[in-house]
Enzyme design. Structure first.
Site, PDB file in Angstrom:
ATOM      1  N   HIS A 165      52.487  36.828  44.334  1.00 27.35           N
ATOM      2  CA  HIS A 165      52.811  35.531  44.942  1.00 27.35           C
ATOM      3  C   HIS A 165      51.532  34.763  45.225  1.00 27.35           C
ATOM      4  O   HIS A 165      50.464  35.366  45.405  1.00 27.35           O
ATOM      5  CB  HIS A 165      53.544  35.734  46.267  1.00 27.35           C
ATOM      6  CG  HIS A 165      54.931  36.277  46.154  1.00 27.35           C
ATOM      7  ND1 HIS A 165      55.353  37.387  46.837  1.00 27.35           N
ATOM      8  CD2 HIS A 165      56.003  35.854  45.442  1.00 27.35           C
ATOM      9  CE1 HIS A 165      56.624  37.623  46.570  1.00 27.35           C
ATOM     10  NE2 HIS A 165      57.042  36.717  45.706  1.00 27.35           N
ATOM     11  N   CYS A 250      54.242  38.079  54.779  1.00 25.94           N
ATOM     12  CA  CYS A 250      55.590  38.325  54.230  1.00 25.94           C
ATOM     13  C   CYS A 250      56.599  38.686  55.306  1.00 25.94           C
ATOM     14  O   CYS A 250      57.802  38.560  55.105  1.00 25.94           O
ATOM     15  CB  CYS A 250      55.555  39.499  53.265  1.00 25.94           C
ATOM     16  SG  CYS A 250      54.150  39.553  52.191  1.00 25.94           S
TER      17      CYS A 250
HETATM   18  N1  LIG Z   1      55.657  37.192  50.357  1.00 27.09           N
HETATM   19  C1  LIG Z   1      55.316  38.383  49.795  1.00 27.09           C
HETATM   20  O1  LIG Z   1      54.195  38.594  49.344  1.00 27.09           O
HETATM   21  N2  LIG Z   1      56.265  39.315  49.707  1.00 27.09           N
HETATM   22  C2  LIG Z   1      55.980  40.638  49.202  1.00 27.09           C
HETATM   23  C3  LIG Z   1      57.156  41.141  48.437  1.00 27.09           C
HETATM   24  C4  LIG Z   1      56.943  42.568  47.963  1.00 27.09           C
HETATM   25  C5  LIG Z   1      58.201  43.144  47.326  1.00 27.09           C
HETATM   26  N3  LIG Z   1      58.011  44.584  47.101  1.00 27.09           N
HETATM   27  C6  LIG Z   1      58.513  42.416  46.011  1.00 27.09           C
HETATM   28  O2  LIG Z   1      57.938  42.826  44.997  1.00 27.09           O
HETATM   29  O3  LIG Z   1      59.287  41.457  46.034  1.00 27.09           O
END
Ligand SMILES: NC(=O)NCCC[C@H](N)C(=O)O
Length: 264
Positions: A165, A250
């Site tokens: 992201h 997150c």
């Molecule tokens: N805003 C973020 O960086 N979110 C992390 C999401 C990690 C989750 N394991 C994913 O791959 O969607």
């Protein structure tokens, strides 16, 4: 809490969090019990600094559901509900939407073929930068522009090749300085006010107030660098979430103006 206390959405981690998605890193075993304790420490840190936290009900069948940032983009009293780029995460935004409707926020939805994860959106002032990597696409950028430009925002797409992201690579200090770890710098980055940080987790901060930021304990050299710039640092251990490619941004969503209150 007073009416003007900052508020944030948080969501308890799933007992299955170790099954979450990983893309740009190797999978290592995460401990769900430790993750729960770390999540409680993160929430306590927000509260200890005057924030009110609003819990989105846990979604135990969604391993990545603690990463509540990805389910919504807030812009003042407008909540733009995400359509996650990963199919596995599509059930998550419903819980966030229900809470925000209950709180009285105006709701808009990202619609297919647009896909968006909230972690791809960095806001500062009127500027809204949107990472274009594996999760968020240009149709979603067009939808955001249609929703936000009438509200005075300037929406910019930022192509990504190295990270999950946009906010895996960059976040901003209270004064708007953008933090970036040089190996994750992309040619597409438009920022001029940039501070290079020595650790990858060092580029992730949650702004608690004009002089205080929350960050991971896994970036001690960056914490020292920021202290030397006059910032107070609140450091929290989120090791189990970092194993699932998560970071401090997150795990919460800042709710700015409560509906019907003056825009702060
Ligand atoms: N805003 C973020 O960086 N979110 C992390 C999401 C990690 C989750 N394991 C994913 O791959 O969607």
């Amino acid at each position: 809490m007073t009416a003007s206390s900052p508020r944030a959405l948080v969501r308890p981690p799933s007992s299955r969090m170790a099954e979450g998605l990983v893309t740009h890193i190797e999978r290592t075993a995460a401990d769900a019990d430790l993750a729960r304790r770390q999540w409680e420490g993160y929430v306590a840190a927000l509260r200890d600094h005057g924030w009110e936290t609003v819990e989105v009900p846990a979604a135990d069948d969604c391993p990545d559901s603690a990463f509540v940032e990805d389910t919504v983009l807030m812009y003042g009293d407008l909540a733009i509900i995400a359509l996650p780029g990963a199919e596995e995460r599509r059930p998550e935004p419903a819980g966030t939407e229900a809470v925000l409707r209950e709180l009285g926020y105006e709701i808009a939805l990202i619609e297919a073929p647009g896909t968006l994860d909230g972690g791809d959106v960095l806001k500062h002032g009127a500027d809204v930068w949107v990472g274009l990597g594996g999760r968020t696409n240009s149709e979603a950028v067009d939808q955001l522009a249609a929703l936000l430009e009438p509200r005075g925002a300037r929406v910019h797409g930022v192509p990504l090749t190295k990270v999950l992201h946009l906010k895996s690579a960059v976040t901003a200090l209270p004064d708007g300085t953008v933090l970036v770890h040089p190996p994750l710098h992309e040619d597409s980055f438009p920022w001029t006010e940039v501070l290079e940080v020595p650790e990858e987790p060092g580029s992730h901060v949650v702004v608690l107030d004009e002089s205080t930021v929350l960050m991971s304990t896994s970036a001690p050299r960056t914490a020292q660098l920021l202290r030397e710039r006059g910032l107070q640092i609140v450091a929290v251990d989120i090791s189990e979430f970092e194993k699932l490619e998560g970071c401090v941004t997150c795990l919460s969503v800042r709710l700015r103006e409560a509906p019907g209150q003056p825009v702060g």
